[in-house]
Design a protein around this motif. Structure first.
Motif, PDB file in Angstrom:
ATOM      1  N   PHE A   1     -20.671  16.019 -48.452  1.00  0.00           N
ATOM      2  CA  PHE A   1     -19.771  17.113 -48.827  1.00  0.00           C
ATOM      3  C   PHE A   1     -19.275  17.783 -47.556  1.00  0.00           C
ATOM      4  O   PHE A   1     -20.085  18.236 -46.742  1.00  0.00           O
ATOM      5  N   ASP A   2     -17.967  17.868 -47.390  1.00  0.00           N
ATOM      6  CA  ASP A   2     -17.434  18.546 -46.202  1.00  0.00           C
ATOM      7  C   ASP A   2     -16.809  19.884 -46.602  1.00  0.00           C
ATOM      8  O   ASP A   2     -15.672  19.924 -47.054  1.00  0.00           O
ATOM      9  N   GLU A   3     -17.567  20.938 -46.444  1.00  0.00           N
ATOM     10  CA  GLU A   3     -17.117  22.286 -46.816  1.00  0.00           C
ATOM     11  C   GLU A   3     -16.443  22.303 -48.186  1.00  0.00           C
ATOM     12  O   GLU A   3     -15.271  22.658 -48.312  1.00  0.00           O
ATOM     13  N   PRO A   4     -17.205  21.935 -49.216  1.00  0.00           N
ATOM     14  CA  PRO A   4     -16.599  21.762 -50.538  1.00  0.00           C
ATOM     15  C   PRO A   4     -16.053  23.047 -51.157  1.00  0.00           C
ATOM     16  O   PRO A   4     -15.272  22.976 -52.102  1.00  0.00           O
TER      17      PRO A   4
ATOM     18  N   LYS B   1     -18.703  18.888 -37.009  1.00  0.00           N
ATOM     19  CA  LYS B   1     -19.351  18.595 -38.289  1.00  0.00           C
ATOM     20  C   LYS B   1     -18.547  17.581 -39.112  1.00  0.00           C
ATOM     21  O   LYS B   1     -19.097  16.608 -39.612  1.00  0.00           O
ATOM     22  N   SER B   2     -17.242  17.834 -39.240  1.00  0.00           N
ATOM     23  CA  SER B   2     -16.411  16.914 -40.030  1.00  0.00           C
ATOM     24  C   SER B   2     -16.342  15.547 -39.375  1.00  0.00           C
ATOM     25  O   SER B   2     -16.392  14.519 -40.059  1.00  0.00           O
ATOM     26  N   THR B   3     -16.237  15.538 -38.063  1.00  0.00           N
ATOM     27  CA  THR B   3     -16.156  14.245 -37.362  1.00  0.00           C
ATOM     28  C   THR B   3     -17.423  13.431 -37.610  1.00  0.00           C
ATOM     29  O   THR B   3     -17.354  12.219 -37.839  1.00  0.00           O
TER      30      THR B   3
HETATM   31 MG   LIG Z   1     -14.785  20.579 -40.543  1.00  0.00          MG
END
Ligand SMILES: [Mg+2]
Ligand SMILES: Nc1ncnc2c1ncn2[C@@H]1O[C@H](COP(=O)(O)OP(=O)(O)O)[C@@H](O)[C@H]1O
Length: 264
Positions: free
Chosen positions: A164-167, A44-46
């Motif tokens: 938003f990455d796991e805010p 997901k982050s990538t």
């Molecule tokens: Mg991540």
């Protein structure tokens, strides 16, 4: 349907021997709110980092209003001001106060005058409830306040899309709500947003569409009702049941606590 704001096609990314994203295809329309859910390590982050040009994909394409962002003539700084990102760990400038955190990028990238940048920063800091903290060093804030500054900073750049990455993943539980409220309000304004989150209820409430990522692929996507209430993929069901079980476990624990409290 109109042309998407962002379109990702056949995206692949490896780190060394490990292919982390396998042939990802997806697009987002103007005003859409898309949540991405999935286990830790699913990529997901990538994916977000590729969209924000923090990682360079190995192959495939990412277009913004039809224009390839990986092409040489794309102004990367300009693109990043239009597609902002909010990180799990806030990434504030530690040696700056709240206001300066929101002014700096506007001055540097958008070349706004000091007065204009300050006015805009104040407007967004008010929106996230931090008007009383303008001169406070960012290191002196709670996690929830830090994340709200990060959101105000991103908004100060007038982005077309916010990622938003796991805010809320780095926050103490009592601060999760205040940050989710801010993001919910933004969703209502018609801002185009992609939100990676483990907050399932939030994803259900705010999203137009939910994407479930599993081992570097999009295993399922649909409306919140489709993905949460009628998941087609066994992996989605497995993933969701882990969350449901967790909710039930905590509900049971709470019920037990209540019983104990009554008995005492
Ligand atoms: Mg991540
Ligand atoms: N910079 C990196 N170098 C090497 N491996 C990485 C790097 N970033 C991510 N990975 C690996 O890629 C996989 C996907 O990671 P990530 O995109 O962070 O997943 P998620 O955000 O879904 O937890 C994981 O196995 C992770 O260890």
């Amino acid at each position: 349907m109109s042309d998407p704001v962002i379109r990702v096609s056949h995206l692949k990314k490896s780190f060394g021997q490990q292919e982390v994203l396998h042939d990802i295809d997806f697009s987002i329309q103007k005003g859409e709110v898309v949540s991405i859910i999935g286990s830790s390590g699913s990529g997901k982050s990538t994916l977000l980092r590729c969209i924000n040009l923090l990682e360079i994909p190995d192959s495939g394409s990412i277009t913004f209003h039809g224009k390839e962002i990986l092409s040489r003539d794309m102004n990367k700084q300009d693109y990043r001001s239009k597609v902002g990102m909010v990180f799990q760990n806030f990434n504030l400038f530690a040696n700056k106060n709240v206001l300066d955190n929101c002014v700096l990028g506007q001055r540097k990238v958008l070349k706004r005058s000091k007065e204009e940048a300050v006015d805009i920063a104040k407007k967004h800091l008010e929106r996230v409830g931090l008007s009383d903290f303008l001169n406070k060093p960012s290191t002196k804030l709670s996690g929830g306040q830090k994340q709200r500054v990060a959101i105000a900073r991103a908004l100060s750049m007038d982005p077309e899309v916010l990622l938003f990455d796991e805010p809320t993943s780095a926050l103490d539980p009592e601060m999760v709500g205040e940050v989710l409220e801010v993001i919910k309000d933004l969703a209502k304004t018609g801002l185009t947003m992609i939100v990676v989150t483990h907050e399932m209820q939030f994803a259900k409430d705010v999203s137009d569409r939910v994407i479930f990522m599993d081992q570097g692929v999009i295993a399922e996507e649909g409306t919140p009702d489709e993905v949460f209430n009628h998941p087609k993929n066994a992996r989605t069901r497995q993933f969701l049941s882990r969350f449901m079980n967790r909710d039930e476990e905590s509900a049971e624990a709470e019920a037990d606590e209540e019983k104990t409290a009554v008995a005492e």
